[in-house]
Design a protein around this motif. Sequence first.
Motif, PDB file in Angstrom:
ATOM      1  N   ALA A 115     -25.316  66.426 -15.742  1.00 53.38           N
ATOM      2  CA  ALA A 115     -24.344  66.766 -14.446  1.00 53.38           C
ATOM      3  C   ALA A 115     -22.984  67.644 -14.835  1.00 53.38           C
ATOM      4  CB  ALA A 115     -24.237  65.537 -13.555  1.00 53.38           C
ATOM      5  N   GLY A 116     -22.743  67.224 -16.072  1.00 55.42           N
ATOM      6  CA  GLY A 116     -21.610  68.104 -16.360  1.00 55.42           C
ATOM      7  C   GLY A 116     -20.417  67.338 -16.061  1.00 55.42           C
ATOM      8  N   ALA A 117     -20.389  66.158 -15.959  1.00 63.04           N
ATOM      9  CA  ALA A 117     -19.401  65.206 -15.697  1.00 63.04           C
ATOM     10  C   ALA A 117     -18.561  65.117 -16.807  1.00 63.04           C
ATOM     11  CB  ALA A 117     -19.893  63.795 -14.893  1.00 63.04           C
ATOM     12  N   GLU A 118     -17.187  65.066 -16.668  1.00 62.21           N
ATOM     13  CA  GLU A 118     -16.306  65.255 -17.939  1.00 62.21           C
ATOM     14  C   GLU A 118     -15.518  63.988 -17.735  1.00 62.21           C
ATOM     15  OE1 GLU A 118     -14.167  68.679 -18.442  1.00 62.21           O
ATOM     16  OE2 GLU A 118     -15.981  69.793 -18.665  1.00 62.21           O
ATOM     17  N   GLY A 119     -15.200  63.307 -18.781  1.00 67.05           N
ATOM     18  CA  GLY A 119     -13.870  62.158 -19.010  1.00 67.05           C
ATOM     19  C   GLY A 119     -14.876  60.545 -18.458  1.00 67.05           C
ATOM     20  N   VAL A 120     -16.016  60.605 -18.823  1.00 70.76           N
ATOM     21  CA  VAL A 120     -16.745  59.525 -18.563  1.00 70.76           C
ATOM     22  C   VAL A 120     -17.222  59.088 -20.116  1.00 70.76           C
ATOM     23  CG1 VAL A 120     -18.519  57.891 -17.556  1.00 70.76           C
ATOM     24  CG2 VAL A 120     -17.333  60.214 -16.274  1.00 70.76           C
ATOM     25  N   ARG A 121     -17.059  57.788 -20.338  1.00 71.62           N
ATOM     26  CA  ARG A 121     -17.537  57.209 -21.580  1.00 71.62           C
ATOM     27  C   ARG A 121     -18.528  55.916 -21.315  1.00 71.62           C
ATOM     28  NH1 ARG A 121     -15.341  53.370 -26.301  1.00 71.62           N
ATOM     29  NH2 ARG A 121     -13.443  53.108 -25.165  1.00 71.62           N
TER      30      ARG A 121
ATOM     31  N   VAL B 151      -6.188  49.908 -18.490  1.00 69.87           N
ATOM     32  CA  VAL B 151      -6.766  50.627 -17.363  1.00 69.87           C
ATOM     33  C   VAL B 151      -5.718  50.746 -16.083  1.00 69.87           C
ATOM     34  CG1 VAL B 151      -9.041  50.408 -18.293  1.00 69.87           C
ATOM     35  CG2 VAL B 151      -8.330  48.890 -16.711  1.00 69.87           C
ATOM     36  N   ASP B 152      -6.065  51.444 -15.138  1.00 69.58           N
ATOM     37  CA  ASP B 152      -5.288  51.283 -13.731  1.00 69.58           C
ATOM     38  C   ASP B 152      -6.204  50.685 -12.627  1.00 69.58           C
ATOM     39  OD1 ASP B 152      -2.891  53.301 -14.543  1.00 69.58           O
ATOM     40  OD2 ASP B 152      -4.767  54.476 -15.151  1.00 69.58           O
ATOM     41  N   ARG B 153      -7.579  50.948 -13.017  1.00 74.74           N
ATOM     42  CA  ARG B 153      -8.368  50.269 -11.930  1.00 74.74           C
ATOM     43  C   ARG B 153      -9.584  49.849 -12.713  1.00 74.74           C
ATOM     44  NH1 ARG B 153      -4.466  51.164  -9.459  1.00 74.74           N
ATOM     45  NH2 ARG B 153      -4.198  52.558  -7.800  1.00 74.74           N
ATOM     46  N   VAL B 154     -10.141  48.793 -11.970  1.00 72.38           N
ATOM     47  CA  VAL B 154     -11.287  48.068 -12.369  1.00 72.38           C
ATOM     48  C   VAL B 154     -12.180  47.995 -10.990  1.00 72.38           C
ATOM     49  CG1 VAL B 154     -12.695  46.215 -13.420  1.00 72.38           C
ATOM     50  CG2 VAL B 154     -10.199  46.527 -14.085  1.00 72.38           C
ATOM     51  N   ILE B 155     -13.648  48.689 -11.099  1.00 78.45           N
ATOM     52  CA  ILE B 155     -14.740  48.765 -10.176  1.00 78.45           C
ATOM     53  C   ILE B 155     -15.943  47.862 -10.811  1.00 78.45           C
ATOM     54  CG2 ILE B 155     -15.439  51.033 -10.487  1.00 78.45           C
ATOM     55  CD1 ILE B 155     -15.739  51.077  -7.526  1.00 78.45           C
ATOM     56  N   VAL B 156     -16.274  46.921  -9.945  1.00 78.89           N
ATOM     57  CA  VAL B 156     -17.569  46.295 -10.663  1.00 78.89           C
ATOM     58  C   VAL B 156     -18.556  46.515  -9.491  1.00 78.89           C
ATOM     59  CG1 VAL B 156     -18.291  43.953 -10.944  1.00 78.89           C
ATOM     60  CG2 VAL B 156     -15.833  44.555 -11.153  1.00 78.89           C
TER      61      VAL B 156
ATOM     62  N   LEU C 289     -13.034  62.778  -9.014  1.00 79.49           N
ATOM     63  CA  LEU C 289     -11.665  62.468  -8.040  1.00 79.49           C
ATOM     64  C   LEU C 289     -10.442  62.648  -9.239  1.00 79.49           C
ATOM     65  CD1 LEU C 289     -12.916  59.393  -6.081  1.00 79.49           C
ATOM     66  CD2 LEU C 289     -12.285  61.668  -5.260  1.00 79.49           C
ATOM     67  N   GLY C 290     -10.827  62.805 -10.639  1.00 80.62           N
ATOM     68  CA  GLY C 290      -9.845  63.032 -11.525  1.00 80.62           C
ATOM     69  C   GLY C 290      -9.465  61.939 -12.269  1.00 80.62           C
TER      70      GLY C 290
ATOM     71  N   ASP D  96      -8.556  52.855  -4.457  1.00 83.08           N
ATOM     72  CA  ASP D  96      -7.512  53.800  -4.264  1.00 83.08           C
ATOM     73  C   ASP D  96      -7.138  54.497  -5.690  1.00 83.08           C
ATOM     74  OD1 ASP D  96      -5.090  55.069  -3.234  1.00 83.08           O
ATOM     75  OD2 ASP D  96      -3.812  53.527  -3.822  1.00 83.08           O
ATOM     76  N   VAL D  97      -8.097  55.118  -6.087  1.00 80.39           N
ATOM     77  CA  VAL D  97      -8.272  55.984  -7.154  1.00 80.39           C
ATOM     78  C   VAL D  97      -7.547  57.221  -7.166  1.00 80.39           C
ATOM     79  CG1 VAL D  97     -10.537  56.788  -7.094  1.00 80.39           C
ATOM     80  CG2 VAL D  97      -9.507  56.606  -9.363  1.00 80.39           C
ATOM     81  N   ARG D  98      -6.685  57.719  -8.225  1.00 85.22           N
ATOM     82  CA  ARG D  98      -5.916  59.045  -8.273  1.00 85.22           C
ATOM     83  C   ARG D  98      -6.340  59.652  -9.436  1.00 85.22           C
ATOM     84  NH1 ARG D  98      -0.853  56.125  -6.557  1.00 85.22           N
ATOM     85  NH2 ARG D  98      -1.890  54.796  -4.677  1.00 85.22           N
ATOM     86  N   PRO D  99      -5.945  61.007  -9.569  1.00 89.65           N
ATOM     87  CA  PRO D  99      -6.059  61.911 -10.490  1.00 89.65           C
ATOM     88  C   PRO D  99      -5.159  61.203 -11.664  1.00 89.65           C
ATOM     89  CG  PRO D  99      -5.796  63.132  -8.696  1.00 89.65           C
ATOM     90  CD  PRO D  99      -5.564  61.798  -8.163  1.00 89.65           C
TER      91      PRO D  99
END
Length: 363
Positions: A141-147, A161-166, A117-118, A93-96
């Motif tokens: 790929a020009g993906a922004e906001g990923v470290r 963080v708001d969410r953790v995905i493993v 997805l923001g 349930d990831v949100r911008p």
Amino acid sequence: MRSVSREAFVERIRQGDVALSPELAAAFAEVPREVFVPDGFQRRDGSWAGPSDADFLDLVYDDDVLVTKVDGGTPVSSSSQPSLMALMIAALDVRPGHTVLEIGAGTGYNAALLARLGASVISVDVQQDVADRARSALARAGAEGVRVVHGDGYAPPGVRVDRVIVTVGVAGLSPRWIEQLGDAPDGVVVAPVEHAGTHPVLRVTRDLRARVVCPSGFMTAAGPLTAAHPFPAPAMPRTLTRLVPYAEGRFDPPLEPLAYRGLWYAAGVWHRRATYAAVPRHEQNCLMLLDEERTGGAIVLPDGSVLAGGGEADRYATDALAILDRWLEAGRPPLGAWRVGLGPGGDPDAPILLPSSWELTSG
Ligand SMILES: C[S@@+](CC[C@H](N)C(=O)[O-])C[C@H]1O[C@@H](n2cnc3c(N)ncnc32)[C@H](O)[C@@H]1O
């Protein structure tokens, strides 16, 4: 190179019984998966598919896992099956505006979908070369906001963080992930957690209660995340004694794969020796109650028939039949009917939160 239809790709994902939100469908249609597998991947027949091969793009846009790194015959990194990724992202349930911690950067493709997805994403991978390649792919790929961070996901960078995905199979959750969710009331961890030899995906809330999202068969994580396994490791076909028919089938037609997973999950709750075995002439792995010698026990096939062998064949076959009866009496509960409680366990120096209590609900 010829192009492929990403719309057809989205349709293929939907065929895996996945209800895609418009945003997630757009993410799958827009993020170019081939950019994340520039060095190719292993085909199902073991050969290597490279970007110049005629079937490359068809395979990239199939709803299938792409194994991108193999060590001694064992897959150690991959891009997961898209329909599984979709189910996990939907459960997240990831949100911008969310910050998402991903454990297992792999190719970087899942992180790129989350970014589309923001979300801002911090993605951790234990293998330096894999982390480096994911970083380069995300840039291409020009993906922004990923470290992308190299390290053991058990102890990720300590940001809120708001969410953790493993996206790698674990025996339990790192307590740090729960701490990192802070006091966000809707914070969740979505993780494939070992149960009876497979990795059903759990959606865990901050109160350490979980529901089962879907079945999965992820590769297992390195380090403390898999240090403790409450279930036996899967049976090795080489070491198994001959298992002979013990009881006839009771499901005609045989259980559908998802229903069989429901039976399997229940078996794992009710029997500590539940795991999986590869059975000759059966395409899918099967539920097995493996004896302490790890050479025999009982196998339950999708039609409900039982095979048994080894010194304690009778005992394990009786247990298998009792599990079948109990599952039928309970109304054939599917995976989603279970509520799971997690509690501390694992290595005392690096504890993890393991499934420790199970309850059946009516829905
Ligand atoms: C199935 S792949 C991840 C797929 C990835 N999310 C993608 O979109 O391509 C699993 C990854 O988990 C990594 N991994 C294994 N153990 C880990 C650990 N303890 N911490 C962080 N990453 C780990 C592996 O190196 C591997 O690259």
